[in-house]
Design an enzyme around this catalytic site. Sequence first.
Site, short mmCIF file in Angstrom:
data_model
loop_
_atom_site.label_atom_id
_atom_site.label_comp_id
_atom_site.label_asym_id
_atom_site.label_seq_id
_atom_site.Cartn_x
_atom_site.Cartn_y
_atom_site.Cartn_z
N CYS A 191 -0.81 2.09 0.17
CA CYS A 191 -0.36 3.46 0.38
C CYS A 191 -1.41 4.29 1.12
O CYS A 191 -1.10 5.33 1.70
CB CYS A 191 -0.02 4.12 -0.95
SG CYS A 191 -1.31 4.04 -2.19
N CYS A 251 8.49 2.29 -14.14
CA CYS A 251 8.90 2.23 -15.53
C CYS A 251 7.81 1.63 -16.40
O CYS A 251 6.76 1.20 -15.92
CB CYS A 251 10.18 1.40 -15.67
SG CYS A 251 10.00 -0.24 -14.98
N CYS A 292 -2.14 -2.64 -8.24
CA CYS A 292 -1.97 -1.34 -7.60
C CYS A 292 -3.11 -0.41 -7.99
O CYS A 292 -3.29 -0.10 -9.17
CB CYS A 292 -0.63 -0.75 -8.01
SG CYS A 292 -0.39 0.98 -7.50
N GLY A 298 8.04 6.76 -17.01
CA GLY A 298 9.42 6.98 -16.60
C GLY A 298 10.14 7.85 -17.59
O GLY A 298 10.06 7.60 -18.80
N CYS A 334 -4.31 -3.63 -4.49
CA CYS A 334 -3.41 -3.20 -3.42
C CYS A 334 -3.67 -1.72 -3.18
O CYS A 334 -3.53 -0.90 -4.10
CB CYS A 334 -1.95 -3.42 -3.80
SG CYS A 334 -0.79 -2.74 -2.58
N SER A 362 -3.87 15.19 -14.92
CA SER A 362 -4.42 14.01 -14.25
C SER A 362 -5.68 14.28 -13.45
O SER A 362 -6.45 13.38 -13.17
CB SER A 362 -3.35 13.38 -13.35
OG SER A 362 -2.87 14.32 -12.42
N TYR A 384 -4.01 7.19 -11.21
CA TYR A 384 -3.07 8.20 -11.68
C TYR A 384 -2.05 7.71 -12.68
O TYR A 384 -1.83 8.35 -13.70
CB TYR A 384 -2.35 8.80 -10.46
CG TYR A 384 -1.17 9.69 -10.78
CD1 TYR A 384 -1.35 10.93 -11.38
CD2 TYR A 384 0.13 9.27 -10.49
CE1 TYR A 384 -0.26 11.75 -11.69
CE2 TYR A 384 1.22 10.09 -10.79
CZ TYR A 384 1.02 11.31 -11.39
OH TYR A 384 2.08 12.12 -11.68
N ASN A 395 9.30 -3.93 -14.61
CA ASN A 395 8.50 -2.90 -13.95
C ASN A 395 8.10 -3.42 -12.59
O ASN A 395 7.51 -4.50 -12.47
CB ASN A 395 7.25 -2.60 -14.79
CG ASN A 395 6.32 -1.58 -14.15
OD1 ASN A 395 5.13 -1.57 -14.41
ND2 ASN A 395 6.84 -0.70 -13.32
N GLY A 396 8.41 -2.65 -11.53
CA GLY A 396 8.08 -3.06 -10.17
C GLY A 396 9.31 -3.00 -9.28
O GLY A 396 10.37 -2.52 -9.69
N ASP A 438 -7.85 17.43 -7.85
CA ASP A 438 -6.60 16.76 -8.22
C ASP A 438 -6.70 15.30 -7.79
O ASP A 438 -7.58 14.93 -7.00
CB ASP A 438 -5.40 17.45 -7.56
CG ASP A 438 -4.10 17.22 -8.34
OD1 ASP A 438 -4.12 16.47 -9.32
OD2 ASP A 438 -3.07 17.80 -7.96
N ASP A 439 -5.78 14.47 -8.31
CA ASP A 439 -5.86 13.04 -8.03
C ASP A 439 -5.22 12.66 -6.71
O ASP A 439 -5.56 11.63 -6.12
CB ASP A 439 -5.20 12.25 -9.16
CG ASP A 439 -3.77 12.69 -9.38
OD1 ASP A 439 -2.88 12.20 -8.67
OD2 ASP A 439 -3.54 13.54 -10.25
N CYS A 442 5.15 3.20 -0.51
CA CYS A 442 5.02 2.03 -1.36
C CYS A 442 6.38 1.37 -1.53
O CYS A 442 7.39 2.07 -1.70
CB CYS A 442 4.46 2.43 -2.73
SG CYS A 442 4.37 1.03 -3.88
#
Length: 497
Positions: free
Chosen positions: A472, A32, A272, A59, A469, A319, A278, A133-134, A381-382, A418
């Site tokens: 992922c 979000c 992150c 979001g 971090c 992206s 992205y 957010n998180g 692409d990302d 994640c």
Amino acid sequence: MTAKKKPSPTYQLLDNSFDSDNYSLDKPEEACGVFGVMAPEKEVAKLAYFGLYALQHRGQESAGIATLEDDIIHVHKDMGLVSQVFKQDILETLTGSIAVGHTRYSTTGSSHKANAQPVVLKTRLGNLALAHNGNLVNTLELRKTLEERGCNFHTSTDSEMIAVAIAQEVDQGKDWLEAAISSFPLFSGAYSLAIGTPKGLMGVRDPNGVRPLVIGILEDNPRRYVLASETCALDIIGADYLRDVEPGELVWITEEGLSSFHWTQQSQRKLCIFEMIYFARPDSLMHDETLYSYRVRLGQQLARESCVKADLVMGVPDSGIPAAIGFSQVSGIPYGEGLIKNRYVGRTFIQPTQHMRESGIKMKLNPLKDVLNGKRVIMVDDSIVRGTTSRKIVKALRDAGAKEVHMRISSPPVTHPCFYGIDTDNQSQLIAATKSVADICEQIGVDSLAYLTWQGMLDMTEEDPNGFCSACFTGDYPITIPDDLKGSKLMLEQVRG
């Protein structure tokens, strides 16, 4: 002996619920965006509206704004995009000197209006509005602790738990600042918060600063501050970027100005890395530059690592475009647009015809046949998460006449879920977790496939690599993940029964 009845908390949550559809995309989805502003002489609801409008990419399920003025709170939140949820007449009812806004994609708790934010509670000291957010990772333990204290819940979100914990501390006699700071040790995981109270506005980040949160100053008043997930939300309302809220910091914004409190000595920055690759908008600032610049460098490094003979470099809109430009700059292969994106396609409740479904990706991306025909194409692409969309895009390029399609990804393979606010909570969803690069290459139908190396990704940040971090990609989680969390994002629905 009769047990004493636990006192009921004085706070209560105001909300109603209705169902909406859940949907899944072939991209990692962000939790979000949050926004907060304190400006008594401004129309704070309109500032929040435009801030959320700029954060819409974070979001698209629901949106909400709460405004506070002394003991009065006004709230409006609903399912849908910011522009769908708010109209002029609604914004005019949201009066006050403080506004807290939120735009949501569900990662904990399902897609219901009851789970839309801000979370609004009534406490001993007045109303509280919280946007988060998180994701917390100790939700089951925290819920049990709070229920043992006599707390009740009306939603299935970890965000409500944060608000309830703070409200309980207030109801036990603490002021807003003391209540918040004493609550934070209860939470483990990722949380960037904007919290509105009758006395002021708080901005908070977890000790690792996994999710971003920035501070802005309104241009015409250096004592009026704004909180937002990204700097693009400051730009749209004419606010100047001041700095980031630091990991483990609480900023307290009142009529006297801004105060800072470092509420933990265990802070260690772990932003992150996917925010940079992205999630965040390319025009947002991180580390004193736009993310567009970082993404161009990713593409440049990708070309150094895995170039191939081709006639055209193209990005997957939107992206993948900055990395494709960087790839072209280093490789010397011309950059061009091979796909046109329909930017007005959102969620639709009208089912396409069978023929349209078979045509795959074309509702959102349509290939340029005269650009692609007979060409050897490098498509940048990302990321690849599930691979389903990539396969459809490759087929569309080949149908348009592309002679060869080589795919290059400006991040490493996503191999681990994640738990800090991205919707990849099941490893079986991740194509790179179960298949080799060669297998993925065959499955999506490209002539060759290469990912950016993990080291290359970190080197291009030009920052301390330990400050990110990247779990992922590696499975090295900076915040310990309890075993009971490694399941569905709807686990709290199961707890509610």
